[in-house]
Design an enzyme around this catalytic site. Structure first.
Site, PDB file in Angstrom:
ATOM      1  N   ARG A  94      -6.233 -17.344  26.276  1.00 29.48           N
ATOM      2  CA  ARG A  94      -7.686 -17.112  26.384  1.00 29.48           C
ATOM      3  C   ARG A  94      -7.961 -15.790  27.087  1.00 29.48           C
ATOM      4  NH1 ARG A  94     -10.505 -18.813  30.484  1.00 29.48           N
ATOM      5  NH2 ARG A  94      -9.475 -20.823  30.686  1.00 29.48           N
TER       6      ARG A  94
ATOM      7  N   TYR B   8     -29.341 -10.423  11.690  1.00 32.67           N
ATOM      8  CA  TYR B   8     -28.701 -11.677  11.283  1.00 32.67           C
ATOM      9  C   TYR B   8     -29.486 -12.868  11.843  1.00 32.67           C
ATOM     10  CZ  TYR B   8     -24.880 -14.965  10.506  1.00 32.67           C
ATOM     11  OH  TYR B   8     -24.122 -16.024  10.096  1.00 32.67           O
TER      12      TYR B   8
ATOM     13  N   ASP C 291     -24.833  -3.890  15.869  1.00 35.01           N
ATOM     14  CA  ASP C 291     -24.076  -4.787  15.005  1.00 35.01           C
ATOM     15  C   ASP C 291     -23.725  -3.989  13.747  1.00 35.01           C
ATOM     16  OD1 ASP C 291     -23.224  -6.632  13.112  1.00 35.01           O
ATOM     17  OD2 ASP C 291     -24.533  -8.226  13.844  1.00 35.01           O
TER      18      ASP C 291
ATOM     19  N   LYS D  92     -16.530 -10.697   7.794  1.00 32.58           N
ATOM     20  CA  LYS D  92     -17.073  -9.987   6.633  1.00 32.58           C
ATOM     21  C   LYS D  92     -16.125  -8.869   6.176  1.00 32.58           C
ATOM     22  CE  LYS D  92     -20.330 -12.839   7.731  1.00 32.58           C
ATOM     23  NZ  LYS D  92     -21.491 -12.476   8.514  1.00 32.58           N
TER      24      LYS D  92
HETATM   25  C1  LIG Z   1     -22.176 -12.954   9.597  1.00 35.07           C
HETATM   26  C2  LIG Z   1     -22.847 -12.058  10.540  1.00 35.07           C
HETATM   27  C3  LIG Z   1     -22.852 -12.338  11.915  1.00 35.07           C
HETATM   28  C4  LIG Z   1     -22.257 -13.590  12.497  1.00 35.07           C
HETATM   29  O1  LIG Z   1     -20.895 -13.678  12.254  1.00 35.07           O
HETATM   30  P1  LIG Z   1     -20.071 -15.056  12.195  1.00 35.07           P
HETATM   31  O2  LIG Z   1     -18.675 -14.613  12.059  1.00 35.07           O
HETATM   32  O3  LIG Z   1     -20.586 -15.816  11.007  1.00 35.07           O
HETATM   33  O4  LIG Z   1     -20.372 -15.795  13.443  1.00 35.07           O
HETATM   34  C5  LIG Z   1     -23.463 -11.417  12.755  1.00 35.07           C
HETATM   35  N1  LIG Z   1     -24.049 -10.306  12.276  1.00 35.07           N
HETATM   36  C6  LIG Z   1     -24.068 -10.019  10.954  1.00 35.07           C
HETATM   37  C7  LIG Z   1     -24.737  -8.770  10.484  1.00 35.07           C
HETATM   38  C8  LIG Z   1     -23.475 -10.877  10.045  1.00 35.07           C
HETATM   39  O5  LIG Z   1     -23.502 -10.596   8.737  1.00 35.07           O
END
Ligand SMILES: *Cc1c(COP(=O)(O)O)cnc(C)c1O
Length: 405
Positions: free
Chosen positions: A58, A111, A183, A208
């Protein structure tokens, strides 16, 4: 000897990779929860931070750290912190930077669960947020308060693909003694490196484009200096939302083909977007590679490509959109994005459902909006799939018109 500066494509293949036992070319998976100390003194020195080494997974694990180093290098940051999911990364950023009484300026097109996190858990802890169209610099300025501590930017924003001026907002944030977190999930470091524009923190859903193969859930936070790294590591260690060694291994493997994949995503999405824009049943379309995109010029300046995401609306509203999504065969009806396979989904009833209708209207997410993540299949196959599905939409729209007459 002069140190050679590597190009991005080369970094994708080699970053975060060191020397390993038996000459292993890739980082081994250290599937262990804990690490033996050489002696009681050694253990004490590790805990005191006087010696470098691993203690407990962790806190840090070599396979995880290899991935973290890879992404930090690609983003031009100091260090990365691997998280259990993109949302764990978002939460880590908020927990590390905010306290009761603080204010956040956040992109309206963000998101969905990020909005919900700010509006529920963070609000319960006394953090206030103003959601604003961050592609409009005046609106950003007007949202600033005395207690604004964080500018939280998603660009291109999900799902509208509105583009925010990173350099301008970073300047604004710093002149107000606040930080800017970005992000960067929709772009990946192959297409956009927010730190180059002044961002203090970059985060990703690894789920992603970075992993790219729709088989891992993960996240990462990238910070710019040692002090920030130490602080974030302490917070993440307490929150506990860390990625595990096996998923780290998979994402690190995915990153080797990141620049190749992003080239194809961009190239195909451009062709698909141009096809859709000309189609008589497509009412509106948002794609940063189209001249019709309101921030087309900014996208060219700030991004190395338009990305693989397209949002569009078909004539006939939600019902027609649902016919489209039920009729595609190659594009799969699923949330998530950035994988090798094309995915299609409906933000209002799926990814952005939790925001509520009012929140969606404010963020420019209409009920008829469809989001497409263009994969790396042959682009002609993607287009013929959409073409067949749009034929079905045509039947529905025509029969609805016939009923009206
Ligand atoms: C999918 C996504 C998230 C969250 O990610 P997870 O891995 O599903 O928790 C955050 N920001 C954006 C832009 C995303 O497409």
């Amino acid at each position: 000897m002069k140190e050679q500066t590597k190009n991005f494509e080369t970094k994708c293949v080699h970053s975060g990779v060191g020397e390993y036992e038996f000459g292993s070319v890739v980082p081994p998976i250290y599937q262990t929860s804990t690490f033996k100390f050489n002696s009681a003194q050694h253990g004490a020195a590790l805990f005191a931070g006087e010696e470098k080494g691993y203690i407990y997974t962790r806190m840090l694990n070599p396979t995880v750290e290899a991935l973290e180093d890879s992404i930090a290098e690609l983003e031009g940051g100091y260090k990365g912190l691997g998280c259990a999911s993109g949302m764990a990364a978002v939460h880590t950023v908020f927990a590390a930077l905010l306290k009761t009484g603080d204010h956040v300026v956040c992109s309206a097109a963000v998101y969905g669960p990020t909005t919900t996190l700010l509006n529920t858990i963070m609000k319960n802890f006394g953090v206030e947020t103003t959601f604003v169209d961050t592609s409009d610099l005046e609106a950003v300025k007007n949202a600033i308060k005395k207690n604004t501590k964080l500018f939280y930017i998603e660009t291109p924003g999900n799902p509208t693909l509105a583009i925010s001026d990173l350099a301008a907002i970073a300047k604004l944030a710093h002149s107000h003694n606040a930080l800017m977190a970005v992000d960067n999930t929709f772009m990946s470091p192959a297409l956009q490196r927010p730190i180059e524009f002044g961002a203090d923190i970059v985060l990703h859903s690894l789920t992603k484009f970075l992993n790219g193969h729709a088989d891992v859930v993960g996240g990462v936070v990238v910070v710019k200096d040692e002090a920030a790294y130490k602080h974030f590591r302490k917070i993440l260690n307490q929150i506990g939302g860390v990625i595990d060694p096996f998923n780290s291994f998979l994402v690190h493997r995915g990153i080797k083909t990141l620049s190749l994949r992003m080239e194809r995503h961009c190239e195909s999405a451009q062709i698909v977007a141009e096809y859709l824009e000309k189609h008589p049943l497509v009412k509106s379309i948002s794609f940063p590679g189209l001249k019709s995109h309101p921030q087309y010029e900014l996208a060219k300046k700030q991004q190395k490509g338009p990305g693989g995401m397209i949002t569009f609306e078909v004539e006939g509203g939600l019902e027609a959109g649902q016919v489209l999504m039920n009729s595609v065969k190659l594009c799969q009806l699923a949330v998530s994005l950035g994988g090798v396979e094309s995915l299609i989904q409906h933000p209002a009833s799926m990814t952005h459902f939790s925001m509520g209708k009012e929140g969606r209207v404010a963020a420019g997410i209409s009920d008829g909006l469809v989001r497409l993540s263009v994969g790396i299949e042959n682009v002609n196959d993607i287009i013929s799939d959409l073409d067949n599905a749009l034929e079905k939409v045509k039947e529905v729209v025509e029969s609805a018109l016939a009923h009206k007459e």
